[in-house]
Motif scaffolding. Structure first.
Motif, PDB file in Angstrom:
ATOM      1  N   UNK A 192       0.735  -1.212   0.177  1.00  0.00           N
ATOM      2  CA  UNK A 192       0.032  -0.018  -0.045  1.00  0.00           C
ATOM      3  C   UNK A 192       0.615   1.357  -0.015  1.00  0.00           C
ATOM      4  N   UNK A 193       2.214   1.204   0.341  1.00  0.00           N
ATOM      5  CA  UNK A 193       3.175   2.304   0.239  1.00  0.00           C
ATOM      6  C   UNK A 193       3.450   2.272  -1.171  1.00  0.00           C
ATOM      7  N   UNK A 194       3.553   1.494  -1.941  1.00  0.00           N
ATOM      8  CA  UNK A 194       3.909   1.778  -3.131  1.00  0.00           C
ATOM      9  C   UNK A 194       3.379   2.417  -4.309  1.00  0.00           C
ATOM     10  N   UNK A 195       4.077   3.456  -4.661  1.00  0.00           N
ATOM     11  CA  UNK A 195       3.484   4.422  -5.913  1.00  0.00           C
ATOM     12  C   UNK A 195       3.140   3.513  -7.145  1.00  0.00           C
ATOM     13  N   UNK A 196       4.176   2.560  -7.553  1.00  0.00           N
ATOM     14  CA  UNK A 196       3.921   2.011  -8.641  1.00  0.00           C
ATOM     15  C   UNK A 196       4.194   0.301  -8.295  1.00  0.00           C
TER      16      UNK A 196
ATOM     17  N   UNK B 280      -6.113   0.722  -9.426  1.00  0.00           N
ATOM     18  CA  UNK B 280      -5.778   0.032 -10.734  1.00  0.00           C
ATOM     19  C   UNK B 280      -4.789   0.938 -11.402  1.00  0.00           C
ATOM     20  N   UNK B 281      -4.924   2.173 -11.293  1.00  0.00           N
ATOM     21  CA  UNK B 281      -3.902   2.944 -12.143  1.00  0.00           C
ATOM     22  C   UNK B 281      -2.552   3.067 -11.467  1.00  0.00           C
ATOM     23  N   UNK B 282      -2.398   2.319 -10.469  1.00  0.00           N
ATOM     24  CA  UNK B 282      -1.135   2.196  -9.692  1.00  0.00           C
ATOM     25  C   UNK B 282      -0.404   0.945 -10.235  1.00  0.00           C
TER      26      UNK B 282
ATOM     27  N   UNK C  52      -8.959  -6.259 -13.536  1.00  0.00           N
ATOM     28  CA  UNK C  52      -8.628  -5.387 -12.705  1.00  0.00           C
ATOM     29  C   UNK C  52      -8.391  -3.998 -13.187  1.00  0.00           C
ATOM     30  N   UNK C  53      -8.475  -3.801 -14.470  1.00  0.00           N
ATOM     31  CA  UNK C  53      -8.326  -2.548 -15.129  1.00  0.00           C
ATOM     32  C   UNK C  53      -6.955  -2.051 -15.030  1.00  0.00           C
ATOM     33  N   UNK C  54      -5.913  -2.729 -14.905  1.00  0.00           N
ATOM     34  CA  UNK C  54      -4.330  -2.248 -14.703  1.00  0.00           C
ATOM     35  C   UNK C  54      -3.923  -1.722 -16.071  1.00  0.00           C
ATOM     36  N   UNK C  55      -2.911  -1.001 -16.215  1.00  0.00           N
ATOM     37  CA  UNK C  55      -2.279  -0.732 -17.369  1.00  0.00           C
ATOM     38  C   UNK C  55      -1.297  -1.916 -18.010  1.00  0.00           C
ATOM     39  N   UNK C  56      -1.306  -1.875 -19.308  1.00  0.00           N
ATOM     40  CA  UNK C  56      -0.496  -2.842 -19.842  1.00  0.00           C
ATOM     41  C   UNK C  56       0.702  -2.184 -20.744  1.00  0.00           C
ATOM     42  N   UNK C  57       1.877  -2.507 -20.342  1.00  0.00           N
ATOM     43  CA  UNK C  57       3.131  -1.983 -21.055  1.00  0.00           C
ATOM     44  C   UNK C  57       3.762  -3.172 -21.858  1.00  0.00           C
TER      45      UNK C  57
ATOM     46  N   UNK D 201      -1.042  11.656 -10.378  1.00  0.00           N
ATOM     47  CA  UNK D 201      -0.331  11.356  -9.277  1.00  0.00           C
ATOM     48  C   UNK D 201      -0.985  10.545  -8.194  1.00  0.00           C
ATOM     49  N   UNK D 202      -2.080  10.532  -7.646  1.00  0.00           N
ATOM     50  CA  UNK D 202      -2.583   9.837  -6.704  1.00  0.00           C
ATOM     51  C   UNK D 202      -2.868   8.281  -6.836  1.00  0.00           C
ATOM     52  N   UNK D 203      -2.634   8.096  -8.177  1.00  0.00           N
ATOM     53  CA  UNK D 203      -2.918   6.658  -8.617  1.00  0.00           C
ATOM     54  C   UNK D 203      -3.865   5.918  -8.188  1.00  0.00           C
ATOM     55  N   UNK D 204      -5.107   6.946  -8.275  1.00  0.00           N
ATOM     56  CA  UNK D 204      -6.579   6.184  -7.887  1.00  0.00           C
ATOM     57  C   UNK D 204      -7.615   6.111  -9.218  1.00  0.00           C
TER      58      UNK D 204
END
Length: 263
Positions: A134-138, A182-184, A233-238, A260-263
């Motif tokens: 939960x502390x991770x930004x990415x 999800x955006x994180x 999950x609605x995550x990004x794919x790279x 920036x908030x990753x929400x």
């Protein structure tokens, strides 16, 4: 040609001399060194970082102000600019040995964010300490050999609190990952053929059985399962196929910086 910005809240002459001294060790290197002196406001820092990002430059700074250092770090992260605090590590060591803080920057040197981010990355590599995600930004996820660890470290060296968690067949992901905004979360993927090459190399170096680890059918099944998970999950794919760590890291920073908030 590499462009280096030397940013200072004074003249910048000292920083420039250090950089030019270091460059004497790189004979024939095509480098342009530009000073940006008297940078004394957050707005000025942002302007310099925008210029550096537009020119794909790196930034070396000797800022003394605590507040300006914070702005420099945040703006460098948001713009994907490689920045180096030339003065901070020296002051930190002196403060530690002298057991006093520099008068100009009281309370600055508990630990720099960059050091904390790298330490965080190493402690959260390959799914370790999932209870702290939960502390991770990415958070990077992906099947084996999809470039998770090097990308995580690139992000950490740019001041992002990053972690990575492998997607392993028949092994559920930690609930902490599934519960993140999800955006994180970014799922790294790669072409099956390239993954097979990388897995074969790893297997031969580490005495891992080739089958089913390097089987093309197995890799395709794993990629399909990962893709289904991403959709749910609605995550990004790279896609990392044929790309450098720097390219992948910069794309993630750009996407992450839009929220920036990753929400």
């Amino acid at each position: 040609m590499l462009t280096i910005f030397v940013v200072s809240d004074a003249t910048g002459h000292t920083g420039e001399r250090v950089i030019r001294s270091a460059l004497t060790q790189f004979t024939g290197a095509d480098v342009q060194v530009l000073r940006r002196p008297n940078v004394q406001t957050p707005e000025h820092v942002r302007t310099v970082l925008e210029e550096a990002a537009a020119r794909d430059a790196i930034v070396v700074h000797t800022l003394v102000s605590d507040d300006l250092r914070d702005v420099m770090l945040e703006e460098a992260r948001l713009h994907g600019v490689d920045s180096w605090d030339m003065l901070g590590p020296i002051l930190e060591r002196l403060a530690r040995h002298l057991k006093i803080d520099p008068q100009e920057t009281p309370g600055l040197f508990a630990r720099s964010r960059e050091i904390e981010a790298v330490d965080f990355a190493f402690r959260h590599d390959d799914g370790q300490n999932a209870h702290e995600l939960d502390r991770a930004e990415i958070v990077l996820v992906g099947i084996s050999r999809s470039m998770k660890t090097p990308t995580m470290l690139y992000l950490a060296y740019h001041g992002w609190f990053a972690a990575n968690v492998p997607i392993v067949p028949e092994v559920p992901l930690p609930p902490e990952v599934l519960g993140l905004p999800p955006r994180r979360v970014f799922c790294l993927t790669m072409s099956p053929v390239r993954l097979q090459e990388l897995r074969r190399t790893r297997a031969l170096q580490s005495n891992i059985p080739l089958e089913p680890y390097t089987s093309l059918d197995q890799i395709r099944r794993e990629l399909f399962q990962a893709d289904e998970l991403v959709r749910r999950q609605g995550w990004w794919t790279i896609d990392t196929t044929g790309r450098s760590v720097e390219e992948v890291g910069r794309e993630i920073i750009v996407l992450r910086s839009k929220d920036p908030r990753g929400e």
